[in-house]
Each structure stands twice: as C-alpha cells, then as structure tokens.
Design a protein around this motif. Sequence first.
Motif, short mmCIF file in Angstrom:
data_model
loop_
_atom_site.label_atom_id
_atom_site.label_comp_id
_atom_site.label_asym_id
_atom_site.label_seq_id
_atom_site.Cartn_x
_atom_site.Cartn_y
_atom_site.Cartn_z
N ASN A 61 -6.94 4.86 25.63
CA ASN A 61 -5.94 4.97 26.69
C ASN A 61 -4.73 4.09 26.40
OD1 ASN A 61 -7.41 6.82 28.13
ND2 ASN A 61 -8.31 5.31 29.49
N ASP A 62 -4.97 2.89 25.89
CA ASP A 62 -3.84 2.02 25.56
C ASP A 62 -3.03 2.60 24.40
OD1 ASP A 62 -4.18 0.28 27.58
OD2 ASP A 62 -4.84 -1.39 26.36
N TRP A 63 -3.70 3.25 23.50
CA TRP A 63 -2.98 3.92 22.41
C TRP A 63 -2.10 5.03 23.00
CZ3 TRP A 63 -1.61 2.18 18.05
CH2 TRP A 63 -1.14 3.01 17.06
N THR A 75 1.07 3.60 24.12
CA THR A 75 2.02 3.43 23.02
C THR A 75 2.78 4.72 22.78
OG1 THR A 75 0.63 1.75 22.00
CG2 THR A 75 2.24 2.85 20.58
N LYS A 76 2.07 5.82 22.74
CA LYS A 76 2.74 7.10 22.52
C LYS A 76 3.69 7.40 23.68
CE LYS A 76 -1.04 9.46 21.66
NZ LYS A 76 -1.94 10.55 21.28
N ALA A 111 1.48 11.58 27.49
CA ALA A 111 0.65 10.37 27.42
C ALA A 111 0.75 9.59 28.72
CB ALA A 111 1.08 9.51 26.24
N ARG A 112 -0.34 8.95 29.08
CA ARG A 112 -0.43 8.20 30.33
C ARG A 112 0.30 6.86 30.23
NH1 ARG A 112 -6.36 6.81 32.08
NH2 ARG A 112 -5.77 4.70 32.53
N VAL A 154 5.52 -2.15 20.62
CA VAL A 154 6.37 -2.13 19.42
C VAL A 154 5.58 -2.61 18.20
CG1 VAL A 154 8.39 -3.16 18.33
CG2 VAL A 154 8.52 -2.33 20.68
N LYS A 155 4.80 -3.65 18.35
CA LYS A 155 4.00 -4.15 17.24
C LYS A 155 3.06 -3.06 16.73
CE LYS A 155 3.91 -8.96 18.74
NZ LYS A 155 3.06 -9.99 19.32
N GLN A 156 2.52 -2.27 17.63
CA GLN A 156 1.55 -1.24 17.24
C GLN A 156 2.20 -0.05 16.56
OE1 GLN A 156 -0.41 -0.11 20.83
NE2 GLN A 156 -1.57 -2.00 20.95
#
Length: 130
Positions: A25-27, A30-31, A39-40, A50-52
Amino acid sequence: MNNRPNWYNDESDKSWERVKTAFRNDWEQTKHDFGSNTARDLDQDVNDTVKQAVGTEDAFEKREQAFRFGHAAQNQFRTQYPTWNDDLDKRLRTDYGSDYDRDRQYIRHAYEYRYASGSKTGTENREELR
C-alpha cells in the motif's frame, strides 16, 4: 539480498508476510505521488516518496527483497537500534551483501516503517513514524 545472516530466520519471513500488504500500500502511495490516478493516497511524507522513486518506475516486486530485509532487521534490532544510525547501517551493509548501496534506501524505509499489527510491542501506529 545475497547473504542470509544468522539472525534472519523463518520468523523473519513469516513476519514479512504479515506486513507485506501494508508495504504494498505504501508503494501505491509512491505511485500516487508521481501521478497515478488509481493508486491510493496514504499521506506518506514526500521525502520518503522521492527517495523511493526518483528516476525509476520500479514495481514493488523489484524492491521486495530489500523491504523484506529491512523489516526483518527491524524485528531483530529495533531494541538495540530504535532509530537508524551509522552503526546499524554498517552492520546491515555487511549482512546484506554487494547490492546494499543499490537497495539501502528501501532497506532503511522498511526499517523505519511502523505498523499496527504484528509488532512486538503492539503500540506502534502505522501513520505515526513514517
């Protein structure tokens, strides 16, 4: 993860399976932050996002082993290292192997990630320490 340190065990994998959905979900967050309308929005801090994702279109699955390792390290070391620091970074670098520099930001994100269920203390709140 090229190496499997002696502290990484079957319980690490079981614990990862419990929080894998939350990480996915956290990914998605990011999207979302980079323009996906489907994306949620999880209100993740933009610096983490941004780091990801800067300059990449990595799927979650491409980074899962780094997330899994960081999660396992958190379960193993969070009492000794409640926050990320140079000593922890050096230890995990040795334990992870040659791809550490490539995956470090994902490992750290997983280590610093807090979730409500499956934690050893049971007091963490998912939104609290991102």
